[in-house]
Design a protein around this motif. Structure first.
Motif, PDB file in Angstrom:
ATOM      1  N   UNK A   1      19.860  46.443  65.593  1.00 10.11           N
ATOM      2  CA  UNK A   1      20.544  46.886  66.805  1.00 10.11           C
ATOM      3  C   UNK A   1      19.996  48.204  67.353  1.00 10.11           C
ATOM      4  N   UNK A   2      19.551  49.072  66.468  1.00  8.03           N
ATOM      5  CA  UNK A   2      19.115  50.393  66.918  1.00  8.03           C
ATOM      6  C   UNK A   2      20.250  51.141  67.610  1.00  8.03           C
ATOM      7  N   UNK A   3      21.456  51.034  67.047  1.00 11.35           N
ATOM      8  CA  UNK A   3      22.668  51.552  67.699  1.00 11.35           C
ATOM      9  C   UNK A   3      22.708  53.081  67.666  1.00 11.35           C
ATOM     10  N   UNK A   4      23.034  53.682  68.813  1.00  8.05           N
ATOM     11  CA  UNK A   4      23.222  55.128  68.906  1.00  8.05           C
ATOM     12  C   UNK A   4      24.290  55.403  69.949  1.00  8.05           C
ATOM     13  N   UNK A   5      25.216  56.311  69.638  1.00  9.19           N
ATOM     14  CA  UNK A   5      26.305  56.612  70.561  1.00  9.19           C
ATOM     15  C   UNK A   5      26.458  58.114  70.745  1.00  9.19           C
ATOM     16  N   UNK A   6      26.615  58.506  72.004  1.00 11.52           N
ATOM     17  CA  UNK A   6      26.999  59.885  72.315  1.00 11.52           C
ATOM     18  C   UNK A   6      28.484  59.901  72.625  1.00 11.52           C
ATOM     19  N   UNK A   7      29.209  60.849  71.999  1.00 17.17           N
ATOM     20  CA  UNK A   7      30.649  60.992  72.225  1.00 17.17           C
ATOM     21  C   UNK A   7      30.977  62.386  72.732  1.00 17.17           C
ATOM     22  N   UNK A   8      31.897  62.426  73.699  1.00 15.35           N
ATOM     23  CA  UNK A   8      32.578  63.660  74.071  1.00 15.35           C
ATOM     24  C   UNK A   8      34.021  63.459  73.631  1.00 15.35           C
TER      25      UNK A   8
END
Length: 214
Positions: free
Chosen positions: A154-161
């Motif tokens: 998947x190569x999953x990456x998430x940015x969260x605020x």
């Protein structure tokens, strides 16, 4: 040649993308429902802040852009672009088009795999049964696609605020979550918010690297 296609995020996609994704099956279903959403053929305007974008490059990626988070994964299929629109999405190995009938079949299979009492035998029974409802698709081709999207990276990456769960340096407001499984994930704190363009640049292997300060 770089290219980007952006779409309005439909209600169902917005609801799915807004919830925490806990398993690969959930991510795969989000992806399949999103591809089916593309048939609506509603390109987004520049003023929209919530959208789905596919960045077509050396690494093709799909991005889900919401107000408090942006996450991305590798897009597993090939695309043909005509003008500013996606004209075809297909699987390279089987050559099958990801049309509405095939997508509905795949969604049905992966919806059932989410249940705890779903067995390996049930899984293959579902594929055999699904083949009978598809034209010009045999069981071997269907199995190849199911196997591929079940196992691809998947190569999953998430940015969260995330002000709600802020906890000093343990859980900073701005951070990147790497990997999907909570047992494997790692968190990278950020000193300030980032936007879609910055996250896209971080993931773009054809641009200069970003560096961590340690």
């Amino acid at each position: 040649m770089k290219k980007e296609i952006s779409y309005n995020m439909g209600k169902r996609i917005f609801e799915m993308a807004s919830r925490p994704l806990r398993s690969k099956q959930e991510v795969i279903l989000l992806l399949l429902y999103t591809i089916r959403m593309f048939d609506v053929d509603e390109l987004i305007s520049e003023s929209k802040s919530v959208k789905v974008a596919i960045s077509i490059n050396k690494m093709n990626r799909i991005f889900y852009i919401l107000e408090s988070k942006i996450f991305s994964m590798q897009f597993p299929f090939y695309l043909e672009i005509t003008g500013e629109k996606i004209s075809r999405i297909y699987d390279m190995k089987t050559g099958l088009n990801m049309d509405s009938m095939l997508l509905s079949t795949l969604i049905g299979i992966f919806e059932k795999t989410k249940t705890n009492n779903y067995s390996f035998d049930n899984f293959f029974d579902e594929i055999v049964h699904s083949e009978n409802n598809l034209q010009n698709v045999n069981m071997e081709q269907l199995w190849e696609i199911v196997k591929f999207i079940s196992t691809y990276d998947l190569g999953y990456l998430r940015y969260d605020y995330d002000k709600e769960h802020q906890n000093g340096l343990l859980h900073p407001v701005n951070h990147l979550d790497v990997y999907l499984d909570t047992a494997a994930t790692c968190k990278i704190g950020l000193e300030k918010p980032i936007d879609y363009e910055v996250l896209k640049d971080i993931l773009d292997t054809t641009t200069n690297c970003c560096f961590l300060k340690i």
